[in-house]
Motif scaffolding. Structure first.
Motif, PDB file in Angstrom:
ATOM      1  N   TYR A 116      37.405  50.793  45.193  1.00  0.00           N
ATOM      2  CA  TYR A 116      37.600  50.658  43.368  1.00  0.00           C
ATOM      3  C   TYR A 116      38.903  51.063  42.539  1.00  0.00           C
ATOM      4  O   TYR A 116      39.062  51.258  41.481  1.00  0.00           O
ATOM      5  CB  TYR A 116      36.357  50.232  42.808  1.00  0.00           C
ATOM      6  N   LEU A 117      39.123  52.705  43.649  1.00  0.00           N
ATOM      7  CA  LEU A 117      40.126  53.797  42.917  1.00  0.00           C
ATOM      8  C   LEU A 117      41.138  52.606  43.042  1.00  0.00           C
ATOM      9  O   LEU A 117      42.224  53.194  42.120  1.00  0.00           O
ATOM     10  CB  LEU A 117      39.870  54.699  43.813  1.00  0.00           C
ATOM     11  N   ALA A 118      41.928  52.039  43.824  1.00  0.00           N
ATOM     12  CA  ALA A 118      42.735  51.732  43.305  1.00  0.00           C
ATOM     13  C   ALA A 118      42.983  50.348  42.899  1.00  0.00           C
ATOM     14  O   ALA A 118      44.113  49.891  42.307  1.00  0.00           O
ATOM     15  CB  ALA A 118      42.954  50.639  45.584  1.00  0.00           C
ATOM     16  N   THR A 119      42.337  49.648  42.177  1.00  0.00           N
ATOM     17  CA  THR A 119      42.439  49.077  41.079  1.00  0.00           C
ATOM     18  C   THR A 119      41.672  49.502  39.503  1.00  0.00           C
ATOM     19  O   THR A 119      41.800  48.912  38.530  1.00  0.00           O
ATOM     20  CB  THR A 119      40.594  48.304  41.280  1.00  0.00           C
ATOM     21  N   ALA A 120      41.446  51.142  39.839  1.00  0.00           N
ATOM     22  CA  ALA A 120      41.240  51.692  38.997  1.00  0.00           C
ATOM     23  C   ALA A 120      42.484  51.308  37.731  1.00  0.00           C
ATOM     24  O   ALA A 120      43.699  51.523  38.301  1.00  0.00           O
ATOM     25  CB  ALA A 120      40.741  53.282  38.292  1.00  0.00           C
ATOM     26  N   LEU A 121      42.487  51.432  36.368  1.00  0.00           N
ATOM     27  CA  LEU A 121      43.662  51.525  35.300  1.00  0.00           C
ATOM     28  C   LEU A 121      44.247  52.182  35.166  1.00  0.00           C
ATOM     29  O   LEU A 121      45.065  52.359  35.436  1.00  0.00           O
ATOM     30  CB  LEU A 121      43.080  50.398  33.918  1.00  0.00           C
ATOM     31  N   ILE A 122      43.598  53.538  34.992  1.00  0.00           N
ATOM     32  CA  ILE A 122      43.769  54.640  35.182  1.00  0.00           C
ATOM     33  C   ILE A 122      42.416  55.380  35.901  1.00  0.00           C
ATOM     34  O   ILE A 122      42.241  55.375  36.069  1.00  0.00           O
ATOM     35  CB  ILE A 122      43.080  55.525  34.149  1.00  0.00           C
ATOM     36  N   ARG A 123      44.312  56.700  36.771  1.00  0.00           N
ATOM     37  CA  ARG A 123      43.569  57.381  38.005  1.00  0.00           C
ATOM     38  C   ARG A 123      42.308  57.929  37.557  1.00  0.00           C
ATOM     39  O   ARG A 123      42.628  58.274  36.557  1.00  0.00           O
ATOM     40  CB  ARG A 123      45.082  57.556  38.341  1.00  0.00           C
ATOM     41  N   PRO A 124      42.081  58.544  38.474  1.00  0.00           N
ATOM     42  CA  PRO A 124      41.123  59.317  38.085  1.00  0.00           C
ATOM     43  C   PRO A 124      40.945  60.943  37.679  1.00  0.00           C
ATOM     44  O   PRO A 124      42.550  61.470  37.596  1.00  0.00           O
ATOM     45  CB  PRO A 124      40.002  60.207  39.549  1.00  0.00           C
ATOM     46  N   LEU A 125      40.809  61.624  36.764  1.00  0.00           N
ATOM     47  CA  LEU A 125      40.997  62.052  36.394  1.00  0.00           C
ATOM     48  C   LEU A 125      41.870  64.007  36.287  1.00  0.00           C
ATOM     49  O   LEU A 125      42.039  64.947  36.657  1.00  0.00           O
ATOM     50  CB  LEU A 125      39.977  62.767  34.429  1.00  0.00           C
ATOM     51  N   ARG A 130      36.646  68.962  47.433  1.00  0.00           N
ATOM     52  CA  ARG A 130      36.108  68.083  48.033  1.00  0.00           C
ATOM     53  C   ARG A 130      36.487  67.062  47.988  1.00  0.00           C
ATOM     54  O   ARG A 130      35.750  66.143  48.667  1.00  0.00           O
ATOM     55  CB  ARG A 130      34.665  68.392  48.229  1.00  0.00           C
ATOM     56  N   LEU A 131      37.378  66.032  47.437  1.00  0.00           N
ATOM     57  CA  LEU A 131      37.178  65.058  46.848  1.00  0.00           C
ATOM     58  C   LEU A 131      36.840  64.036  46.870  1.00  0.00           C
ATOM     59  O   LEU A 131      36.654  63.031  46.869  1.00  0.00           O
ATOM     60  CB  LEU A 131      38.077  63.872  48.733  1.00  0.00           C
ATOM     61  N   ARG A 132      36.059  65.163  45.460  1.00  0.00           N
ATOM     62  CA  ARG A 132      35.072  63.623  44.670  1.00  0.00           C
ATOM     63  C   ARG A 132      36.306  63.590  43.274  1.00  0.00           C
ATOM     64  O   ARG A 132      36.635  64.777  42.591  1.00  0.00           O
ATOM     65  CB  ARG A 132      33.603  64.643  44.339  1.00  0.00           C
ATOM     66  N   VAL A 133      35.999  62.712  42.691  1.00  0.00           N
ATOM     67  CA  VAL A 133      36.594  61.817  41.657  1.00  0.00           C
ATOM     68  C   VAL A 133      35.525  62.150  40.253  1.00  0.00           C
ATOM     69  O   VAL A 133      34.668  62.204  40.773  1.00  0.00           O
ATOM     70  CB  VAL A 133      37.262  60.757  41.663  1.00  0.00           C
ATOM     71  N   THR A 134      37.024  62.716  39.230  1.00  0.00           N
ATOM     72  CA  THR A 134      35.875  62.562  37.702  1.00  0.00           C
ATOM     73  C   THR A 134      36.871  61.247  36.450  1.00  0.00           C
ATOM     74  O   THR A 134      37.678  61.123  37.263  1.00  0.00           O
ATOM     75  CB  THR A 134      36.237  64.315  37.167  1.00  0.00           C
ATOM     76  N   TRP A 135      35.192  60.229  37.242  1.00  0.00           N
ATOM     77  CA  TRP A 135      36.222  58.957  36.240  1.00  0.00           C
ATOM     78  C   TRP A 135      36.588  59.162  34.508  1.00  0.00           C
ATOM     79  O   TRP A 135      35.979  59.771  33.466  1.00  0.00           O
ATOM     80  CB  TRP A 135      35.101  58.015  36.430  1.00  0.00           C
ATOM     81  N   PRO A 136      37.400  58.523  34.094  1.00  0.00           N
ATOM     82  CA  PRO A 136      37.982  58.398  32.960  1.00  0.00           C
ATOM     83  C   PRO A 136      36.978  57.584  31.820  1.00  0.00           C
ATOM     84  O   PRO A 136      36.423  57.189  32.311  1.00  0.00           O
ATOM     85  CB  PRO A 136      38.975  58.200  32.945  1.00  0.00           C
ATOM     86  N   ASP A 137      37.086  58.116  31.175  1.00  0.00           N
ATOM     87  CA  ASP A 137      36.032  57.626  30.143  1.00  0.00           C
ATOM     88  C   ASP A 137      37.057  56.641  29.395  1.00  0.00           C
ATOM     89  O   ASP A 137      37.149  56.668  28.204  1.00  0.00           O
ATOM     90  CB  ASP A 137      35.241  57.729  28.890  1.00  0.00           C
ATOM     91  N   GLU A 138      37.128  55.397  29.960  1.00  0.00           N
ATOM     92  CA  GLU A 138      37.886  54.026  29.182  1.00  0.00           C
ATOM     93  C   GLU A 138      38.241  52.681  29.297  1.00  0.00           C
ATOM     94  O   GLU A 138      38.224  51.974  29.667  1.00  0.00           O
ATOM     95  CB  GLU A 138      39.500  54.527  30.417  1.00  0.00           C
ATOM     96  N   LEU A 139      36.752  52.599  30.347  1.00  0.00           N
ATOM     97  CA  LEU A 139      35.827  51.119  29.588  1.00  0.00           C
ATOM     98  C   LEU A 139      37.028  50.584  30.185  1.00  0.00           C
ATOM     99  O   LEU A 139      37.494  49.075  30.288  1.00  0.00           O
ATOM    100  CB  LEU A 139      36.020  50.878  28.533  1.00  0.00           C
ATOM    101  N   ASP A 140      36.590  50.830  32.076  1.00  0.00           N
ATOM    102  CA  ASP A 140      37.218  50.368  32.813  1.00  0.00           C
ATOM    103  C   ASP A 140      36.506  49.974  33.671  1.00  0.00           C
ATOM    104  O   ASP A 140      35.512  49.527  34.522  1.00  0.00           O
ATOM    105  CB  ASP A 140      38.349  50.814  33.942  1.00  0.00           C
ATOM    106  N   LEU A 141      35.628  48.000  33.779  1.00  0.00           N
ATOM    107  CA  LEU A 141      34.490  47.614  33.612  1.00  0.00           C
ATOM    108  C   LEU A 141      34.497  47.295  35.414  1.00  0.00           C
ATOM    109  O   LEU A 141      33.643  47.112  35.478  1.00  0.00           O
ATOM    110  CB  LEU A 141      34.196  46.307  32.938  1.00  0.00           C
TER     111      LEU A 141
END
Length: 523
Positions: A116-125, A130-141
């Motif tokens: 679902y990284l590929a479907t994200a409206l905004i790329r991880p912040l 270790r290639l772990r992502v931080t998700w932005p608080d963007e209400l991307d259901l």
């Protein structure tokens, strides 16, 4: 003049460089071969059946996805290999009740995968070492990776999408469907592209219901290439999601994603005369927020008004949430509802006897009936559910990650971190779920046998799975039902459809290439 020692030095450097490159190439080839051997023979999933090529690399699945063969895989893989099929070095598709219950039950601990990284409206912040992502608080259901935050967001928007509130907006759908009837009558049975017209109907309805606005598509008799553009985007996202390292690296440089797309041949140009509707929606909600901030009253009673009121009542539903949720109504709805209507109209055109039964049933209703009369249309509900069963909006498995405790399914011990999911096409065609003749269009399977109907509903992925099911389901069902009633009641639908294997399908699936005629029905 170059001296002989200098020439000798140059030749030595060239020779050394050549040997170094050869050594690196040999090491790389060796590493690839050893990885293939390990994945195929020694990997914890080595016992799970599936195509050999799929066991060694995600390239096998990505190639089929790129070529639009996802639905075909759902029909054929499980028929050949059984209820569990290894489709990648670290991914298994399932088609069984057991797997559905294990993976999608609330509280199961199976969270969404990095697909679902590929479907994200905004790329991880941020992507750490270790290639772990931080998700932005963007209400991307769709793509939200933080389940705690997702649950908070779902609870916040819940009141807006409850059935009682959704029904307040039926009048807006009626106004659009009246315009649709008038426009289709004016065509006098001329041939249309079914996917495009179902899409423009849906966008018109969403515009009216969400922001009291018309995009002008119906008047122009064109969706301005937006459905083609969106489907091409899903082709790219579906391939990209199988290589989550790429969207992670895209967070650092977009050129990485572009280069990947060029190599895979999934770049695409905008269709001729393409004009997206999202900027206009953003402008509309911006104007509404401006009115809200100025303390002015707004008489409109649409979904945007409900969300504005939610923002005023619940400050934690921030202005950013307000903007994003208004757009999400379009982003989540325009393709999925168009897909549902396209498959419905196609199967009815291919089964004129069922279409006539349905038309006879709908004559009992008012010309533009309220959704409260839906219980008087059992044949319509059966036809809708059967078309969604055979042609689900999503054709790929909804991917989840096995939690730290691991899992055991169909006799296989599946380690933590494995990507697993049920393929909707295969699950819906499992005879244990739907009964005999699973590939045939039989609306009657939803009528008469109440237990079977409950089973098919229970094990359906038509609205997503478990806690991540679609929050806008009631709104979508109301709109699709009302549009379907009017189209079937007013018109005889005739279609010419290509073979199913000629219709490309990706993570999201829409029947394409169907030509239709809507001929005025004798009342």
């Amino acid at each position: 003049m170059t001296t002989l020692p200098a020439i000798d030095a140059l030749l030595w450097i060239l020779g050394y460089t050549t040997r170094a490159i050869s050594s690196v190439a040999i090491l790389l080839v060796t590493w690839i071969l050893l990885s293939c051997v390990y994945n195929a023979l020694l990997h914890p999933l080595a016992r799970v059946p599936g195509p050999w090529a799929a066991s060694v690399s995600n390239i096998w699945l990505a190639w089929h996805v790129k070529n639009g063969r996802v639905a075909e895989l759902g029909k054929t893989l499980h028929a050949r290999y059984g209820p569990a099929v290894r489709v990648g070095p670290n991914e298994i598709w399932f088609s069984s009740k057991e797997a559905f219950r294990t993976i999608y039950s609330s509280g199961s601990g199976f969270e969404k995968s990095e697909f679902y990284l590929a479907t994200a409206l905004i790329r991880p912040l941020q992507v750490d070492g270790r290639l772990r992502v931080t998700w932005p608080d963007e209400l991307d259901l769709l793509s939200e990776g933080d389940m705690k935050r997702y649950r908070v967001q779902r609870r916040l928007i819940g009141p807006v999408y409850r059935p009682n509130n959704v029904l307040r907006h039926e009048g807006s759908v009626d106004l659009v469907t009246k315009r649709v009837v008038k426009k289709l009558r004016s065509l006098q049975g001329n041939e249309i592209d079914l996917k495009e017209w179902m899409h423009l109907f849906v966008v018109e309805c969403l515009g009216a219901v969400v922001v009291s606005w018309s995009p002008g598509m119906l008047d122009q008799e064109s969706d301005r290439g937006t459905s083609v553009h969106a489907y091409n985007a899903w082709r790219r996202k579906s391939v990209l999601g199988l290589f989550p390292l790429v969207p992670k690296l895209e967070s650092l440089s977009m050129s990485i994603g572009r280069a990947f797309s060029v190599v895979w041949g999934i770049n695409f140009d905008a269709p001729p005369k393409f004009r997206p509707f999202f900027p206009a929606v953003g402008q509309k909600i911006g104007q509404r927020i401006k009115v809200m901030k100025q303390g002015q009253k707004d008489a409109r009673t649409d979904i945007a008004a409900d969300l504005v009121q939610l923002h005023q009542d619940r400050p934690e539903f921030t202005e950013a949430y307000l903007r994003k949720m208004t757009m999400t109504n379009f982003g989540a709805g325009h393709e999925t509802m168009a897909s549902t209507l396209t498959s419905l109209m196609t199967v009815l055109g291919e089964h004129p006897e069922i279409q006539q039964q349905l038309a006879d049933e709908l004559r009992q209703l008012n010309r533009y009936p309220s959704y409260n009369q839906a219980d008087r249309t059992p044949i319509l509900h059966a036809v809708l559910k059967e078309s969604r069963r055979l042609y689900p909006v999503v054709s790929m498995a909804l991917p989840r990650v096995v939690p730290a405790s691991g899992a055991r399914l169909h006799g296989y011990d599946i380690p933590a971190g494995t990507t697993v999911g049920c393929n909707p096409v295969a699950l819906h065609r499992n005879p244990d779920v739907c009964g005999p003749d699973p590939a045939s269009f039989e609306p009657s399977r939803w009528l008469g046998d109440e237990q079977r109907a409950k089973t098919m509903d229970m094990y359906s992925l038509g609205w997503g799975g478990g806690a991540r099911s679609c929050p806008g389901r009631h709104l979508a069902e109301m709109m699709v039902w009302k549009m379907a009633v009017v189209l079937i009641r007013e018109f005889e639908i005739c279609v010419e459809a290509p073979a199913e294997e000629e219709m490309p399908s990706y993570f999201l699936s829409i029947m394409t290439g169907v030509k239709a005629r809507f001929q005025r029905r004798e009342q």
